[in-house]
Scaffold this motif. Structure first.
Motif, mmCIF file in Angstrom:
data_model
loop_
_atom_site.group_PDB
_atom_site.id
_atom_site.type_symbol
_atom_site.label_atom_id
_atom_site.label_comp_id
_atom_site.label_asym_id
_atom_site.label_seq_id
_atom_site.Cartn_x
_atom_site.Cartn_y
_atom_site.Cartn_z
ATOM 1 N N TRP A 103 50.082 -51.773 14.819
ATOM 2 C CA TRP A 103 50.124 -50.433 14.241
ATOM 3 C C TRP A 103 48.874 -49.691 14.639
ATOM 4 O O TRP A 103 48.075 -50.182 15.437
ATOM 5 C CB TRP A 103 50.330 -50.494 12.731
ATOM 6 C CG TRP A 103 49.282 -51.243 11.939
ATOM 7 C CD1 TRP A 103 49.027 -52.586 11.984
ATOM 8 C CD2 TRP A 103 48.373 -50.690 10.988
ATOM 9 N NE1 TRP A 103 48.011 -52.894 11.110
ATOM 10 C CE2 TRP A 103 47.601 -51.764 10.488
ATOM 11 C CE3 TRP A 103 48.152 -49.401 10.485
ATOM 12 C CZ2 TRP A 103 46.602 -51.561 9.523
ATOM 13 C CZ3 TRP A 103 47.175 -49.212 9.522
ATOM 14 C CH2 TRP A 103 46.406 -50.290 9.056
ATOM 15 N N GLN A 104 48.676 -48.497 14.106
ATOM 16 C CA GLN A 104 47.574 -47.630 14.529
ATOM 17 C C GLN A 104 47.072 -46.783 13.354
ATOM 18 O O GLN A 104 47.793 -46.598 12.377
ATOM 19 C CB GLN A 104 48.070 -46.646 15.592
ATOM 20 C CG GLN A 104 48.811 -47.281 16.742
ATOM 21 C CD GLN A 104 49.323 -46.254 17.727
ATOM 22 O OE1 GLN A 104 50.086 -45.365 17.353
ATOM 23 N NE2 GLN A 104 48.902 -46.355 18.971
ATOM 24 N N THR B 166 52.743 -43.503 21.547
ATOM 25 C CA THR B 166 51.762 -44.388 20.896
ATOM 26 C C THR B 166 50.489 -44.608 21.707
ATOM 27 O O THR B 166 49.479 -45.009 21.159
ATOM 28 C CB THR B 166 52.369 -45.786 20.661
ATOM 29 O OG1 THR B 166 52.629 -46.387 21.948
ATOM 30 C CG2 THR B 166 53.651 -45.721 19.860
ATOM 31 N N ILE C 291 41.163 -48.055 9.676
ATOM 32 C CA ILE C 291 42.435 -47.838 8.960
ATOM 33 C C ILE C 291 42.896 -49.111 8.249
ATOM 34 O O ILE C 291 43.460 -49.046 7.155
ATOM 35 C CB ILE C 291 43.535 -47.294 9.908
ATOM 36 C CG1 ILE C 291 44.763 -46.826 9.128
ATOM 37 C CG2 ILE C 291 43.941 -48.319 10.953
ATOM 38 C CD1 ILE C 291 44.576 -45.626 8.271
ATOM 39 N N THR D 215 39.521 -41.023 14.635
ATOM 40 C CA THR D 215 39.817 -42.068 15.612
ATOM 41 C C THR D 215 39.664 -41.516 17.019
ATOM 42 O O THR D 215 39.769 -40.309 17.235
ATOM 43 C CB THR D 215 41.221 -42.663 15.388
ATOM 44 O OG1 THR D 215 41.324 -43.852 16.173
ATOM 45 C CG2 THR D 215 42.329 -41.723 15.792
ATOM 46 N N ASP E 201 50.377 -47.013 23.832
ATOM 47 C CA ASP E 201 50.418 -48.433 24.187
ATOM 48 C C ASP E 201 51.560 -48.737 25.155
ATOM 49 O O ASP E 201 52.607 -48.094 25.105
ATOM 50 C CB ASP E 201 50.629 -49.291 22.927
ATOM 51 C CG ASP E 201 49.343 -49.524 22.172
ATOM 52 O OD1 ASP E 201 48.364 -49.960 22.790
ATOM 53 O OD2 ASP E 201 49.311 -49.245 20.954
HETATM 54 C C1 6R9 Z 1 45.539 -50.968 13.024
HETATM 55 C C2 6R9 Z 1 44.636 -50.596 14.143
HETATM 56 C C3 6R9 Z 1 45.300 -49.060 17.290
HETATM 57 C C4 6R9 Z 1 45.460 -49.740 18.621
HETATM 58 C C5 6R9 Z 1 46.885 -49.797 19.069
HETATM 59 C C6 6R9 Z 1 46.878 -51.027 19.960
HETATM 60 C C7 6R9 Z 1 45.908 -51.954 19.279
HETATM 61 C C8 6R9 Z 1 46.532 -52.893 17.018
HETATM 62 C C9 6R9 Z 1 47.711 -54.627 17.566
HETATM 63 C C10 6R9 Z 1 47.322 -53.962 18.740
HETATM 64 C C11 6R9 Z 1 48.459 -55.506 19.998
HETATM 65 C C12 6R9 Z 1 48.514 -55.829 17.699
HETATM 66 N N1 6R9 Z 1 46.581 -52.884 18.353
HETATM 67 N N2 6R9 Z 1 47.196 -53.938 16.524
HETATM 68 N N3 6R9 Z 1 47.698 -54.391 19.960
HETATM 69 N N4 6R9 Z 1 48.865 -56.212 18.937
HETATM 70 N N5 6R9 Z 1 48.896 -56.552 16.636
HETATM 71 O O1 6R9 Z 1 44.101 -51.453 14.809
HETATM 72 O O2 6R9 Z 1 44.483 -49.268 14.352
HETATM 73 O O3 6R9 Z 1 42.126 -48.876 15.212
HETATM 74 O O4 6R9 Z 1 43.927 -47.115 15.373
HETATM 75 O O5 6R9 Z 1 43.970 -49.158 16.820
HETATM 76 O O6 6R9 Z 1 45.041 -51.104 18.529
HETATM 77 O O7 6R9 Z 1 46.392 -50.703 21.222
HETATM 78 O O8 6R9 Z 1 47.262 -48.621 19.720
HETATM 79 P P1 6R9 Z 1 43.556 -48.547 15.419
#
Ligand code: 6R9
Length: 677
Positions: free
Chosen positions: A442-443, A526, A338, A292, A528
């Motif tokens: 999530w991430q 995180t 993921i 990632t 974020d």
């Molecule tokens: C699962 C996934 C992670 C990043 C994360 C954030 C953004 C993911 C989100 C969201 C707002 C949601 N992110 N889901 N932001 N609301 N429901 O996407 O993993 O590709 O690692 O990205 O995506 O910024 O830090 P990944």
């Protein structure tokens, strides 16, 4: 409906348990009790999970088969770098196997004839079903082949496959023998693939001859050959076998071939024994890694382990989507990300669902494709991304409403903040106003959902991921690292570990510690930003680091900049994300050329192509701004804030530019903006 469904069963043998109408699993039983009935029940469970995580998660872990039970004190951790290396364990001493829990367990429970995968290919009529028994057999055969190649526990296998059943099967086959899978999304270029093969020391690559995506063919095997060639030039010559699945997009006669190294799936796999003894893995043995992007350097191989990931993936998937075995479930993600690991492969199969796998693009051949799939298979749970919702929204409601969506019960979203307009459309038009929207934050690093509504348990608000999942303790921090109490906005961090958390960056534990644990001691950082409202709901505001989220795909600014500066004529580049109506964010690149170079359409194309070839098409800049110079502080740091404001045409919000080494650069940049803006 049942008839409609039965028509599409394909040629799977035996009595198929597809859409049971006689049990509580049926989508047509209206009064099925949700797993968590209200916020009070959630609060009780959440409190238990935080007060006694070891006990709570042990309780959840009993849903799965363990060849050996974990120790009484199975959970230990250090989240504070000042006290020593960051470390954590869950289910220490326990032994299990993911593929056993995803497949054998259901076959043993009499569900061998239940459809496991329903595959929809690129075009109408391209479809296939596989039962749990069939998937188990195919997984075992491939696992036996891998063992035959000398692959052992801990070895890394690189997978570069399109969305076909063989992709999750390859993951499960690795899991069966304890090999660590490293999936590279099929949209990544040969350079990116080479980097990942090398970093993981892979000896085996699994791919397909080619794949059609909408109207375009992607020659996966040729890209693999190119990647292996590139790696070899850099001194990595260890790829010994390339296993190739033949797709009709490119028949075998036309597929490039290296004798002695390459092997056809259809020749090798069917002859292998149809059972393979699982390797019983320690809970903390690696399961997979997935690369990632972050704000600096090359992509990181995020490493996940066996026991905690299994329990995290299985438990979240169950509660997020209120799953029961036999439910028809569809996650539109690609296994290269993921979401495709946790909520397309492991989570759903750990819950024994009938899983739809979609191998095309959402509007191919027309904008009704997704809703046709929902109708055709009676999809109960749909889990997708805001970018897909926005892209389909623009075609008009009739594409949706002409299809029967009465089977839908729960609608999930992931990948980026969902704007209220898209949320409302998803809720009202797609879900007829009756399906809860589960907005999951999530991430890659967290392995499973962290902040998310639980369906039916509480009323949601468009754009908020609402409350932390069991065991998750989010905090909002100030820049100085102080915890903000009550409503407020800050940097989102997590206070204590959860089972599916990454354990390290593959081969670089120090990078893991520096990236996630050095900025705020004692917390997982995180990347974020986040706001908490008066109801305790969390609202993710986007990345606070230099990561751009393009259609839900994470792109590191540093990676794009390094691709651009690889061009002979490029002196310097700075890349930022700008709001985009469909993609969420798009890439805007400021490029400073060498004095002797002139900006031309040809140079523009060359730069874009460099990004495509070094990373992949999805990371290509939408705009190249020929910049006379870049705004830098006296210490030489690029002020991205200023670049963002100029690109977004918010010139009255430029803020304080007095600390710039050359303040006149700002005026030059404004004057040189591309005409199309
Ligand atoms: C699962 C996934 C992670 C990043 C994360 C954030 C953004 C993911 C989100 C969201 C707002 C949601 N992110 N889901 N932001 N609301 N429901 O996407 O993993 O590709 O690692 O990205 O995506 O910024 O830090 P990944």
């Amino acid at each position: 409906m049942l008839r409609n469904f039965a028509k599409h069963l394909g040629d799977a043998p035996g009595e198929l348990i597809l859409a049971r109408r006689d049990t509580s699993n049926s989508v047509e039983v209206a009064d099925r009790q949700p797993l968590v009935k209200d916020r009070a029940e959630y609060e009780r469970l959440h409190k238990w999970s935080v007060d006694d995580p070891q006990d709570f998660w042990a309780h959840m872990a009993h849903d799965y088969y363990w060849a050996k039970k974990w120790e009484a004190n199975h959970h230990e951790y250090n989240f504070d770098m000042r006290k020593g290396p960051i470390s954590l364990s869950w289910f220490k001493g326990g032994r299990t196997n993911l593929s056993y829990n995803c497949l054998d367990r259901w076959v043993a429970a009499g569900r061998g004839n239940q459809v496991c995968f329903i595959w929809e290919g690129n075009d109408y009529g391209h479809e296939r079903t596989m039962t749990y028994q069939q998937v188990l057999t195919e997984t075992c055969r491939l696992a036996n082949w891998l063992r035959g190649q000398g692959v052992r526990k801990g070895d890394v296998v690189t997978i570069y496959l399109p969305m076909i059943c063989e992709l999750p099967i390859a993951m499960l086959a690795c899991a069966r023998i304890g090999a660590v899978h490293s999936i590279v999304f099929g949209g990544f270029s040969a350079d990116a693939l080479a980097q990942r093969i090398e970093d993981g020391n892979s000896r085996i690559v699994i791919t397909a001859s080619a794949v059609n995506r909408a109207t375009k063919r992607v020659d996966l095997k040729a890209i693999v050959d190119e990647a292996i060639g590139k790696a070899a030039k850099e001194g990595y010559r260890d790829v010994q076998r390339v296993l190739v699945y033949e797709k009709s997009a490119l028949p075998r006669e036309q597929t490039p071939w290296v004798l002695g190294r390459d092997a056809w799936w259809h020749r090798e796999i069917p002859q292998r024994p149809e059972y393979c003894e699982p390797e019983w893995m320690d809970a903390e043995d690696p399961l997979f890694m997935l690369y990632t992007s972050g704000s600096t350097g090359k992509p990181k191989g995020v490493l996940h382990t066996t026991g905690g990931y299994m329990v995290g993936a299985g438990t979240t998937c169950k509660y997020l989507f209120d799953l029961r075995p036999g439910d028809v479930y569809w996650c539109t993600a690609d296994c290269g990300w993921i979401t495709g690991h946790t909520y397309l492969t492991y989570g759903p199969l750990l819950n024994g669902v009938t899983n739809v796998l979609f191998g095309s693009t959402p509007a191919h051949p027309d904008a009704g494709r997704c809703w046709r799939i929902v109708e055709k298979y009676n999809v109960r749970v749909l889990y997708t991304a805001p970018t897909l919702i926005r892209s389909l929204m623009q075609f008009g409601d009739h594409w949706v409403t002409q299809h029967d969506r009465s089977s839908l019960r729960i609608l999930g979203t992931v990948g980026e903040p969902i704007n209220p307009h898209a949320w409302e459309w998803y809720h009202q038009v797609v879900g007829e106003g009756r399906c809860p929207i589960v907005d999951t934050w999530w991430q890659t690093e967290t392995g499973a959902a962290m902040i998310t509504p639980l369906p039916y348990a509480w009323a949601t608000k468009p754009g908020s991921a609402t409350l932390p999942f069991f065991g998750v303790q989010p905090v909002l921090l100030t820049d100085k690292g102080e915890e903000i109490q009550g409503p407020g906005e800050g940097i989102l961090a997590i206070k204590a570990p959860w089972p599916s958390m990454m354990r390290t960056v593959y081969g670089d534990h120090e990078r893991f510690e520096m990236t996630y644990f050095s900025a705020f001691k004692g917390y997982y950082f995180t990347g974020d930003g986040c706001r908490r409202d008066e109801d305790g709901f969390y609202w993710i505001t986007g990345r606070v680091d230099d990561v751009i989220n393009v259609s839900g795909h994470r792109v590191g600014t540093a990676e794009v900049e390094s691709a651009l500066t690889a061009h002979d004529m490029c002196a310097e580049a700075a890349v930022i994300g700008v709001p985009h109506a469909v993609k969420g964010e798009s890439i805007y690149a400021y490029v400073t050329l060498l004095d002797e170079a002139t900006p031309t359409a040809k140079l523009h194309a060359e730069l874009v192509n460099l990004v495509k070839s070094q990373i992949g098409s999805f990371a290509a800049p939408d705009v190249i701004h020929w910049a006379p110079g870049l705004p830098k502080t006296r210490s030489g740091k690029i002020m991205r804030r200023v670049l963002r404001k100029i690109a977004a045409d918010q010139l009255d919000e430029l803020g304080d530019t007095s600390t710039l080494a050359e303040p006149q650069v700002v005026d030059q940049l404004i004057a040189s903006r591309p005409k199309t803006l």
